[in-house]
Design a protein around this motif. Structure first.
Motif, PDB file in Angstrom:
ATOM      1  N   THR A 115       0.839  -1.192   0.000  1.00  0.00           N
ATOM      2  CA  THR A 115       0.000   0.000   0.000  1.00  0.00           C
ATOM      3  C   THR A 115       0.876   1.243   0.000  1.00  0.00           C
ATOM      4  N   PHE A 116       0.225   2.379   0.066  1.00  0.00           N
ATOM      5  CA  PHE A 116       0.961   3.634   0.090  1.00  0.00           C
ATOM      6  C   PHE A 116       1.395   4.022   1.497  1.00  0.00           C
ATOM      7  N   ALA A 117       1.179   3.164   2.485  1.00  0.00           N
ATOM      8  CA  ALA A 117       1.547   3.435   3.881  1.00  0.00           C
ATOM      9  C   ALA A 117       3.018   3.104   4.107  1.00  0.00           C
ATOM     10  N   PHE A 118       3.885   3.842   3.444  1.00  0.00           N
ATOM     11  CA  PHE A 118       5.311   3.515   3.417  1.00  0.00           C
ATOM     12  C   PHE A 118       5.962   3.505   4.800  1.00  0.00           C
ATOM     13  N   GLY A 119       5.628   4.445   5.658  1.00  0.00           N
ATOM     14  CA  GLY A 119       6.265   4.512   6.969  1.00  0.00           C
ATOM     15  C   GLY A 119       5.416   3.931   8.081  1.00  0.00           C
ATOM     16  N   LEU A 162     -12.634   7.623   0.590  1.00  0.00           N
ATOM     17  CA  LEU A 162     -11.999   7.535  -0.725  1.00  0.00           C
ATOM     18  C   LEU A 162     -11.655   8.919  -1.254  1.00  0.00           C
ATOM     19  N   TYR A 163     -12.587   9.851  -1.125  1.00  0.00           N
ATOM     20  CA  TYR A 163     -12.362  11.221  -1.584  1.00  0.00           C
ATOM     21  C   TYR A 163     -11.274  11.920  -0.756  1.00  0.00           C
ATOM     22  N   ALA A 164     -11.330  11.742   0.565  1.00  0.00           N
ATOM     23  CA  ALA A 164     -10.437  12.485   1.454  1.00  0.00           C
ATOM     24  C   ALA A 164      -9.011  11.935   1.451  1.00  0.00           C
ATOM     25  N   ILE A 165      -8.853  10.608   1.442  1.00  0.00           N
ATOM     26  CA  ILE A 165      -7.501  10.046   1.601  1.00  0.00           C
ATOM     27  C   ILE A 165      -7.139   8.989   0.560  1.00  0.00           C
ATOM     28  N   ARG A 166      -8.015   8.805  -0.421  1.00  0.00           N
ATOM     29  CA  ARG A 166      -7.781   7.796  -1.460  1.00  0.00           C
ATOM     30  C   ARG A 166      -7.614   6.392  -0.880  1.00  0.00           C
ATOM     31  N   ASP A 167      -8.331   6.133   0.192  1.00  0.00           N
ATOM     32  CA  ASP A 167      -8.294   4.813   0.821  1.00  0.00           C
ATOM     33  C   ASP A 167      -9.618   4.621   1.561  1.00  0.00           C
ATOM     34  N   ASN A 168      -9.967   3.380   1.777  1.00  0.00           N
ATOM     35  CA  ASN A 168     -11.161   3.024   2.539  1.00  0.00           C
ATOM     36  C   ASN A 168     -11.087   1.527   2.838  1.00  0.00           C
ATOM     37  N   LEU A 169     -12.118   1.003   3.452  1.00  0.00           N
ATOM     38  CA  LEU A 169     -12.107  -0.410   3.811  1.00  0.00           C
ATOM     39  C   LEU A 169     -11.975  -1.304   2.581  1.00  0.00           C
ATOM     40  N   THR A 170     -12.713  -0.998   1.543  1.00  0.00           N
ATOM     41  CA  THR A 170     -12.670  -1.813   0.323  1.00  0.00           C
ATOM     42  C   THR A 170     -11.272  -1.846  -0.277  1.00  0.00           C
ATOM     43  N   LEU A 171     -10.652  -0.670  -0.441  1.00  0.00           N
ATOM     44  CA  LEU A 171      -9.305  -0.625  -1.012  1.00  0.00           C
ATOM     45  C   LEU A 171      -8.281  -1.243  -0.070  1.00  0.00           C
ATOM     46  N   ASN A 172      -8.485  -1.069   1.222  1.00  0.00           N
ATOM     47  CA  ASN A 172      -7.571  -1.648   2.203  1.00  0.00           C
ATOM     48  C   ASN A 172      -7.535  -3.165   2.062  1.00  0.00           C
ATOM     49  N   GLU A 181      -0.622  -2.280  -8.567  1.00  0.00           N
ATOM     50  CA  GLU A 181       0.367  -1.209  -8.608  1.00  0.00           C
ATOM     51  C   GLU A 181      -0.250   0.131  -9.004  1.00  0.00           C
ATOM     52  N   ALA A 182      -1.185   0.138  -9.939  1.00  0.00           N
ATOM     53  CA  ALA A 182      -1.811   1.394 -10.373  1.00  0.00           C
ATOM     54  C   ALA A 182      -2.573   2.058  -9.223  1.00  0.00           C
ATOM     55  N   ILE A 183      -3.227   1.263  -8.392  1.00  0.00           N
ATOM     56  CA  ILE A 183      -3.942   1.821  -7.236  1.00  0.00           C
ATOM     57  C   ILE A 183      -2.938   2.352  -6.224  1.00  0.00           C
ATOM     58  N   LYS A 184      -1.857   1.641  -5.998  1.00  0.00           N
ATOM     59  CA  LYS A 184      -0.825   2.082  -5.064  1.00  0.00           C
ATOM     60  C   LYS A 184      -0.255   3.430  -5.515  1.00  0.00           C
ATOM     61  N   GLU A 185       0.012   3.567  -6.791  1.00  0.00           N
ATOM     62  CA  GLU A 185       0.544   4.823  -7.313  1.00  0.00           C
ATOM     63  C   GLU A 185      -0.473   5.943  -7.171  1.00  0.00           C
ATOM     64  N   TRP A 186      -1.742   5.663  -7.466  1.00  0.00           N
ATOM     65  CA  TRP A 186      -2.804   6.658  -7.340  1.00  0.00           C
ATOM     66  C   TRP A 186      -2.957   7.088  -5.886  1.00  0.00           C
ATOM     67  N   GLN A 187      -2.917   6.121  -4.954  1.00  0.00           N
ATOM     68  CA  GLN A 187      -3.038   6.452  -3.545  1.00  0.00           C
ATOM     69  C   GLN A 187      -1.856   7.294  -3.069  1.00  0.00           C
TER      70      GLN A 187
END
Length: 190
Positions: A115-119, A162-172, A181-187
């Motif tokens: 995911t985009f949660a790198f740290g 999804l609108y606020a942080i580009r993440d939610n339960l479904t995407l998680n 990878e495309a979703i990770k880059e978008w997030q």
């Protein structure tokens, strides 16, 4: 129907067990910043998942909706009081299990890789306990609301996150189980 004391105590016991396990895992009790905030909205931050509520609180409320529905179905042949009690205990067990698993090195590393949660370093204990509380709020809200209202609120929560942080339960769930990878880059473009 009021929840009987024995089920309330069992749910509390499961919460305390989760608390003890998290302490045993050496999770930090509170944010290493030294404060406890009601809300922390910055996702790409060392304080993410460290306070009482954040953007992922919506997901935990939805967990409560889902666990209520699952428990109601699973224990449908039980009398109403037992159905509610069994369903709540199952919900608290599942949420507690997730909090322990989510804070294991395996899942923390998975979040960092997929995911985009790198740290991401996991949750503080106070955040995990609050997550169980938010799930419980969602559980009892689902009990009181019509199914259509519960579904509508869950969809709204998912869309707002999804609108606020580009993440939610479904995407998680998607990104943990089948990373794209495309979703990770978008997030990560926040």
């Amino acid at each position: 129907m009021v929840l009987s004391k024995k089920y309330a105590l069992a749910a509390l016991g499961l919460t305390i067990l989760t608390l003890a396990i998290l302490f045993g895992m050496d999770r930090p009790p509170i944010c290493e910043c030294g404060t406890v905030k009601l809300w922390h909205g910055a996702v790409q931050s060392a304080e993410n998942s460290q306070h009482l509520a954040d953007w992922y609180t919506f997901s935990h409320i939805i967990h409560g909706f889902l666990f209520y529905g699952f428990g109601y179905w699973l224990f449908r042949k039980q009398p109403e009081a037992a159905r509610l009690g069994f369903a709540l205990c199952l919900a608290v067990f599942l949420e507690g299990f997730w909090e322990v698993l989510e804070n294991s090195p395996m899942i923390i590393n998975r979040y960092r890789e997929a995911t985009f949660a790198f740290g991401y370093a996991g949750d503080s204990i106070i955040n995990s306990m609050a997550d169980i509380g938010w799930m419980t709020l969602g559980f009892f809200a689902a009990r009181r609301m019509p199914v259509k209202a519960t579904v509508a609120i869950a969809v709204i929560f998912e869309l707002v996150a999804l609108y606020a942080i580009r993440d939610n339960l479904t995407l998680n769930v998607l990104m943990l189980t089948f990373p794209i990878e495309a979703i990770k880059e978008w997030q990560g473009a926040i």
